[in-house]
Design a protein around this motif. Structure first.
Motif, PDB file in Angstrom:
ATOM      1  N   ALA A 251       8.105  -1.280  13.854  1.00  0.00           N
ATOM      2  CA  ALA A 251       8.000  -0.918  12.437  1.00  0.00           C
ATOM      3  C   ALA A 251       7.119   0.320  12.331  1.00  0.00           C
ATOM      4  CB  ALA A 251       7.407  -2.057  11.611  1.00  0.00           C
ATOM      5  N   ILE A 252       7.298   1.068  11.243  1.00  0.00           N
ATOM      6  CA  ILE A 252       6.508   2.267  10.978  1.00  0.00           C
ATOM      7  C   ILE A 252       5.720   2.058   9.689  1.00  0.00           C
ATOM      8  CG2 ILE A 252       6.578   4.729  10.447  1.00  0.00           C
ATOM      9  CD1 ILE A 252       9.237   4.833  12.005  1.00  0.00           C
ATOM     10  N   VAL A 253       4.408   2.229   9.779  1.00  0.00           N
ATOM     11  CA  VAL A 253       3.522   2.095   8.626  1.00  0.00           C
ATOM     12  C   VAL A 253       2.803   3.429   8.435  1.00  0.00           C
ATOM     13  CG1 VAL A 253       1.572   0.850   7.628  1.00  0.00           C
ATOM     14  CG2 VAL A 253       3.206  -0.360   9.107  1.00  0.00           C
ATOM     15  N   PHE A 254       2.959   4.015   7.263  1.00  0.00           N
ATOM     16  CA  PHE A 254       2.324   5.306   6.979  1.00  0.00           C
ATOM     17  C   PHE A 254       1.131   5.089   6.051  1.00  0.00           C
ATOM     18  CE2 PHE A 254       1.497   9.584   6.101  1.00  0.00           C
ATOM     19  CZ  PHE A 254       2.317  10.405   6.874  1.00  0.00           C
TER      20      PHE A 254
ATOM     21  N   ASN B 219       9.334   4.563  -7.154  1.00  0.00           N
ATOM     22  CA  ASN B 219       9.882   5.658  -6.355  1.00  0.00           C
ATOM     23  C   ASN B 219       8.801   6.642  -5.925  1.00  0.00           C
ATOM     24  OD1 ASN B 219      12.424   4.580  -6.877  1.00  0.00           O
ATOM     25  ND2 ASN B 219      12.769   5.911  -8.651  1.00  0.00           N
ATOM     26  N   GLY B 220       8.974   7.174  -4.731  1.00  0.00           N
ATOM     27  CA  GLY B 220       8.142   8.272  -4.251  1.00  0.00           C
ATOM     28  C   GLY B 220       9.029   9.437  -3.863  1.00  0.00           C
ATOM     29  N   VAL B 221       8.528  10.655  -4.043  1.00  0.00           N
ATOM     30  CA  VAL B 221       9.275  11.847  -3.634  1.00  0.00           C
ATOM     31  C   VAL B 221       8.383  12.726  -2.764  1.00  0.00           C
ATOM     32  CG1 VAL B 221      10.887  11.882  -5.575  1.00  0.00           C
ATOM     33  CG2 VAL B 221       8.675  13.025  -5.797  1.00  0.00           C
ATOM     34  N   SER B 222       9.031  13.480  -1.881  1.00  0.00           N
ATOM     35  CA  SER B 222       8.320  14.343  -0.939  1.00  0.00           C
ATOM     36  C   SER B 222       8.985  15.703  -0.874  1.00  0.00           C
ATOM     37  CB  SER B 222       8.341  13.731   0.472  1.00  0.00           C
ATOM     38  OG  SER B 222       7.872  12.406   0.488  1.00  0.00           O
TER      39      SER B 222
ATOM     40  N   MET C 198       4.011  15.141   0.972  1.00  0.00           N
ATOM     41  CA  MET C 198       4.685  16.146   1.795  1.00  0.00           C
ATOM     42  C   MET C 198       5.247  15.585   3.099  1.00  0.00           C
ATOM     43  SD  MET C 198       1.954  19.263   1.193  1.00  0.00           S
ATOM     44  CE  MET C 198       2.897  20.503   2.099  1.00  0.00           C
ATOM     45  N   GLU C 199       5.281  14.241   3.240  1.00  0.00           N
ATOM     46  CA  GLU C 199       5.740  13.660   4.505  1.00  0.00           C
ATOM     47  C   GLU C 199       6.608  12.412   4.380  1.00  0.00           C
ATOM     48  OE1 GLU C 199       2.064  15.903   4.859  1.00  0.00           O
ATOM     49  OE2 GLU C 199       2.233  13.885   3.998  1.00  0.00           O
ATOM     50  N   SER C 200       6.334  11.530   3.439  1.00  0.00           N
ATOM     51  CA  SER C 200       6.890  10.167   3.485  1.00  0.00           C
ATOM     52  C   SER C 200       8.407  10.118   3.512  1.00  0.00           C
ATOM     53  CB  SER C 200       6.364   9.345   2.300  1.00  0.00           C
ATOM     54  OG  SER C 200       4.983   9.129   2.413  1.00  0.00           O
ATOM     55  N   ALA C 201       9.078  10.950   2.721  1.00  0.00           N
ATOM     56  CA  ALA C 201      10.543  10.911   2.704  1.00  0.00           C
ATOM     57  C   ALA C 201      11.130  11.325   4.041  1.00  0.00           C
ATOM     58  CB  ALA C 201      11.084  11.794   1.583  1.00  0.00           C
TER      59      ALA C 201
END
Length: 296
Positions: free
Chosen positions: A93-96, A210-213, A238-241
């Motif tokens: 899994a990836i956790v940011f 929602n999040g946007v990058s 600037m990264e999550s998407a």
């Protein structure tokens, strides 16, 4: 003609770089040093290796086998390091963990958002002006209302799911979101930083939305309003998407914790990130550590 010695070097270098770590791990990513340092402080059995200039630190954090690394700032860096980690480690899994700009007017600096899905708002056509408006070429389309010359487009992604798929939103994992919701109910966030700069409102944790990058630091009130109304976005970063897209393409569960260091141009005076980045980073890292402890 390639000489035998050179051919041997060329063939051996990739093999050395691709030596796999077969321990199942959770990738814990950060964009900035503050979260990275906070997460490392509680890491047990830390071992560091450098791959293509990026440090990867393995060990145990909150009872989980993890690999910590910095994504690098912005979309290309984030996509590159995520894919590199997936190819080098056995990632379950990836956790940011990171900071972000607040878009939803109901949110305040210090709040943490764990979005349901992420999209790239700056995947765009910069359209030509025609009269008093702007028009796309006839062979292009946008599913969203434009902001002046800016028309956001969807992205076509290839994966083992089948034919390449065109989409805008890339989801967080539903099971991980359920864990985040439980943790949010039991976690209190700090409201003052080390310099005793304190928030005006107690920080809250919002799971969902929602999040946007995009590869642009957002500090513009007009664009902030457009992101809010057009994408119903809670946060912008600037990264999550980019990480969400790579995780989706590789079919690896993903979730991002983004703590608001500023209001993306919606506040009064200068951008607030310089004051509250440390507080936001600590809160995001603290929540991630609690989240890891709650994971199965």
């Amino acid at each position: 003609m390639i000489r035998p010695a050179l051919a041997l070097m060329l063939s051996a270098a990739p093999l050395a770089a691709q030596t796999a770590d077969d321990t199942p791990r959770i990738a814990v990513m950060s964009a900035f040093q503050p979260e990275w340092i906070s997460l490392q402080a509680d890491l047990e059995g830390a071992e560091t290796q450098t791959i293509n200039g990026t440090e990867f630190i393995t060990g145990t954090l909150s009872g989980q086998e993890v690999v910590l690394f910095l994504s690098g700032v912005s979309m290309v860096n984030a996509a590159m390091t995520t894919q590199m980690a997936l190819e080098r480690f056995d990632i379950e899994a990836i956790v940011f963990s990171g900071i972000a700009g607040g878009i939803d007017p109901a949110l305040n600096i210090g709040d943490v958002v764990v979005a349901d899905q992420w999209g790239q708002w700056l995947e765009t056509v910069m359209a030509r002006q025609v009269g008093d408006g702007f028009e796309l070429p006839g062979f292009l389309a946008s599913p969203f209302p434009n902001e002046g010359m800016i028309f956001t487009r969807e992205t076509t992604v290839a994966s083992d799911r089948g034919e390449p798929e065109t989409r805008f939103w890339f989801p967080a994992d539903p099971a991980l979101l359920e864990v985040a919701a439980r943790v949010a109910e039991a976690t209190d966030l700090a409201d003052c930083n080390a310099d005793n700069d304190c928030l005006t409102e107690p920080p809250q944790i919002r799971v969902g939305g929602n999040g946007v990058s995009g590869s642009s630091f957002m500090d513009n009130a007009g664009l902030r309003d457009w992101l809010s109304t057009t994408f119903e976005a809670q946060v912008v970063d600037m990264e999550s998407a980019a990480v969400a897209q790579v995780a989706w393409a590789n079919q690896v569960p993903f979730i991002a914790f983004r703590s608001l260091s500023d209001l993306a141009g919606g506040g009064e005076g200068e951008n607030e990130m310089g004051v509250f980045m440390s507080l936001a980073s600590e809160n995001s890292a603290a929540l991630v550590k609690a989240f890891l402890a709650e994971m199965p």
